[in-house]
Design an enzyme around this catalytic site. Sequence first.
Site, mmCIF file in Angstrom:
data_model
loop_
_atom_site.group_PDB
_atom_site.id
_atom_site.type_symbol
_atom_site.label_atom_id
_atom_site.label_comp_id
_atom_site.label_asym_id
_atom_site.label_seq_id
_atom_site.Cartn_x
_atom_site.Cartn_y
_atom_site.Cartn_z
ATOM 1 N N TYR A 32 -9.438 -6.226 12.871
ATOM 2 C CA TYR A 32 -8.861 -5.770 11.611
ATOM 3 C C TYR A 32 -8.887 -6.860 10.542
ATOM 4 C CZ TYR A 32 -5.467 -4.078 8.203
ATOM 5 O OH TYR A 32 -4.864 -3.682 7.037
ATOM 6 N N LYS A 47 -8.174 3.754 1.972
ATOM 7 C CA LYS A 47 -7.404 4.999 1.833
ATOM 8 C C LYS A 47 -7.504 5.696 0.489
ATOM 9 C CE LYS A 47 -4.292 3.247 5.205
ATOM 10 N NZ LYS A 47 -4.996 1.935 5.062
ATOM 11 N N THR A 72 -39.438 27.232 -9.558
ATOM 12 C CA THR A 72 -39.747 25.873 -9.113
ATOM 13 C C THR A 72 -39.985 25.096 -10.402
ATOM 14 O OG1 THR A 72 -42.116 26.284 -8.985
ATOM 15 C CG2 THR A 72 -40.861 26.657 -6.967
ATOM 16 N N HIS A 73 -39.593 23.838 -10.402
ATOM 17 C CA HIS A 73 -39.643 23.029 -11.635
ATOM 18 C C HIS A 73 -38.854 23.689 -12.774
ATOM 19 C CE1 HIS A 73 -43.130 20.991 -9.692
ATOM 20 N NE2 HIS A 73 -43.410 22.217 -9.303
ATOM 21 N N GLU A 86 -18.591 22.870 -14.581
ATOM 22 C CA GLU A 86 -18.946 21.507 -15.008
ATOM 23 C C GLU A 86 -18.130 20.469 -14.246
ATOM 24 O OE1 GLU A 86 -19.658 21.424 -19.601
ATOM 25 O OE2 GLU A 86 -18.321 23.086 -19.157
ATOM 26 N N SER A 105 -13.382 27.515 -27.086
ATOM 27 C CA SER A 105 -13.463 26.318 -27.907
ATOM 28 C C SER A 105 -12.432 26.456 -29.020
ATOM 29 C CB SER A 105 -14.867 26.214 -28.506
ATOM 30 O OG SER A 105 -14.821 25.443 -29.694
ATOM 31 N N ASN A 127 -16.873 28.528 -22.352
ATOM 32 C CA ASN A 127 -17.404 27.349 -21.674
ATOM 33 C C ASN A 127 -17.138 27.393 -20.173
ATOM 34 O OD1 ASN A 127 -18.335 26.286 -24.102
ATOM 35 N ND2 ASN A 127 -16.378 25.281 -24.524
ATOM 36 N N SER A 137 0.818 -1.218 0.000
ATOM 37 C CA SER A 137 0.000 0.000 0.000
ATOM 38 C C SER A 137 0.847 1.261 0.000
ATOM 39 C CB SER A 137 -0.927 0.000 1.220
ATOM 40 O OG SER A 137 -0.172 -0.176 2.408
ATOM 41 N N ASN A 148 -2.054 -2.291 13.429
ATOM 42 C CA ASN A 148 -3.505 -2.084 13.407
ATOM 43 C C ASN A 148 -3.927 -0.807 14.141
ATOM 44 O OD1 ASN A 148 -3.482 -4.425 12.007
ATOM 45 N ND2 ASN A 148 -4.333 -5.701 13.646
ATOM 46 N N GLN A 166 -7.422 -1.942 4.222
ATOM 47 C CA GLN A 166 -6.389 -1.173 3.515
ATOM 48 C C GLN A 166 -7.003 -0.435 2.315
ATOM 49 O OE1 GLN A 166 -2.246 -2.576 3.221
ATOM 50 N NE2 GLN A 166 -2.705 -2.937 1.074
HETATM 51 N N1 ARG Z 1 -1.204 -1.208 5.367
HETATM 52 C C1 ARG Z 1 -2.160 -1.673 6.331
HETATM 53 C C2 ARG Z 1 -3.485 -0.915 6.152
HETATM 54 O O1 ARG Z 1 -3.495 0.070 5.542
HETATM 55 C C3 ARG Z 1 -1.642 -1.468 7.712
HETATM 56 C C4 ARG Z 1 -2.186 -2.392 8.721
HETATM 57 C C5 ARG Z 1 -1.731 -3.772 8.478
HETATM 58 N N2 ARG Z 1 -1.978 -4.632 9.565
HETATM 59 C C6 ARG Z 1 -1.881 -5.950 9.429
HETATM 60 N N3 ARG Z 1 -2.068 -6.656 10.468
HETATM 61 N N4 ARG Z 1 -1.633 -6.490 8.267
HETATM 62 O O2 ARG Z 1 -4.488 -1.342 6.614
#
Ligand code: ARG
Length: 471
Positions: free
Chosen positions: A323, A331, A161-162, A296, A283, A291, A29, A116, A328
């Site tokens: 967990y 994010k 309205t509408h 938009e 354009s 534009n 990650s 965790n 993961q």
């Molecule tokens: N990269 C992991 C995440 O974003 C970190 C936590 C990982 N923990 C584990 N026990 N594998 O969730």
Amino acid sequence: MTEKKNSNTMWGGRFGSGPATIMEQINASVDFDWQLYAHDIAGSRAHAEMLVVQGIISAEDGTRIAEGLNTILAEIENGTFEFSRSLEDIHMNIEARLATLIGDAAGRLHTARSRNDQVATDFKLYVRAAIDRIDALLADYQSALADKAVKFAGTVMPGFTHLQSAQPVTFGHHCLAYVEMAARDRGRFQDARKRLNESPLGAAALAGTSFPIDRDMTATALGFDRPAANSLDAVADRDFVLESLAAASITAIHLSRYAEELVLWSTPQFGFIRLSDQFSTGSSIMPQKRNPDAAELVRAKTGRIAGALTSLMIVMKGLPLAYSKDMQEDKEPAFDAFANIELALKAMTGMVTDLEPDVKAMKRAAGAGFATATDLADWIVRVLGKPFREAHHITGELVAMAEGLNLPLHRLTIEDMQSIEPAITDDIFSVLTVASSVKSRASLGGTAPANVRKQAKKWQTKLAREAAKRN
Ligand code: ARG
């Protein structure tokens, strides 16, 4: 650090190097969670200091860890830090580098901690910082709107309205509607922030720890209100992200509605506003075009922001405690959503600040479509004492007559009017202009220019006071 061994022993012997690459690819990650680095380092500092105070590690090790973390922070910020996918995530990248820098002491940092609780802490700090930035941006947006509202408190435009002309309103009133929406958006973010602000640090992997840690100390050091009460919950839930994404999605929807109006209003057909050159594009083939691309795109950003919320809701919905690696996946969508709501807010504030209403076009449109028909009916109720339903009926006939003659209501003659309702007098003409219409709507929250001016100034004062406090 056992990262290389991990990925290789898991897959290497039996499947060869191909699957190991895929495993690394799906597992790692760090390509995105590197963005947590500053929060990760802050969390580690707080944790190490606490370990020293509690006598769990030595003061010398604490100092070495702190110095090493400072070096790493500098390396990341000046771009010399080498991130490695085989080290999986930001946490292990930093820890591995710390080991290279300070040796054995690095291994003691992870005492009484797990990735965790570490990742939950880092991500909370990240989301909290995003909330604070978004709040300030929403305040800027409100200020831009309130300034416009003061300036155009008496500028009439059609209210719809509408998307059909309904009753005249003022442009200032319309601006203030969005100020109110933004105020509620800020309230939602603040609510989320309040609930978010409990520290997961010290929950460890899921069950807490046998070391005599002081969770209050780390919570305070990181600006949390208190430690989270249940270690399982602390590492297992991501409702703080969901709630913040929900707030971001609603904000995006509000921005999108205004963006849509800016798109409509800037067409030659409406011609209510002119967006500045700074927020328009030309354009390559049609030289006449201006534009409203920024508007938009603000409108379109709603898709990915609400998408981030949906995505994480689905990731979370079936996860057993505590967990799971599924988490993961919390994010990337969240990073993207926060970055884009910030961008959208900046763009909207810029557009609002720069836009020029065409006061004449707005006024012309405000009078079209028999927009003062309700005023006519109200006059019949007020002056002739007729029930509203009857007044509505009479007005309908007058509108049909005007339509047949292709005239606005105030161009009907008194004789025309009396042919439908003999009791109508000349006084009726005093309520048929758009100016008198908006002026008469002085009920609380109504569109009367005096109301709007007062409300807009109130917002300006409130926002200026807030801004002074922030700086
Ligand atoms: N990269 C992991 C995440 O974003 C970190 C936590 C990982 N923990 C584990 N026990 N594998 O969730």
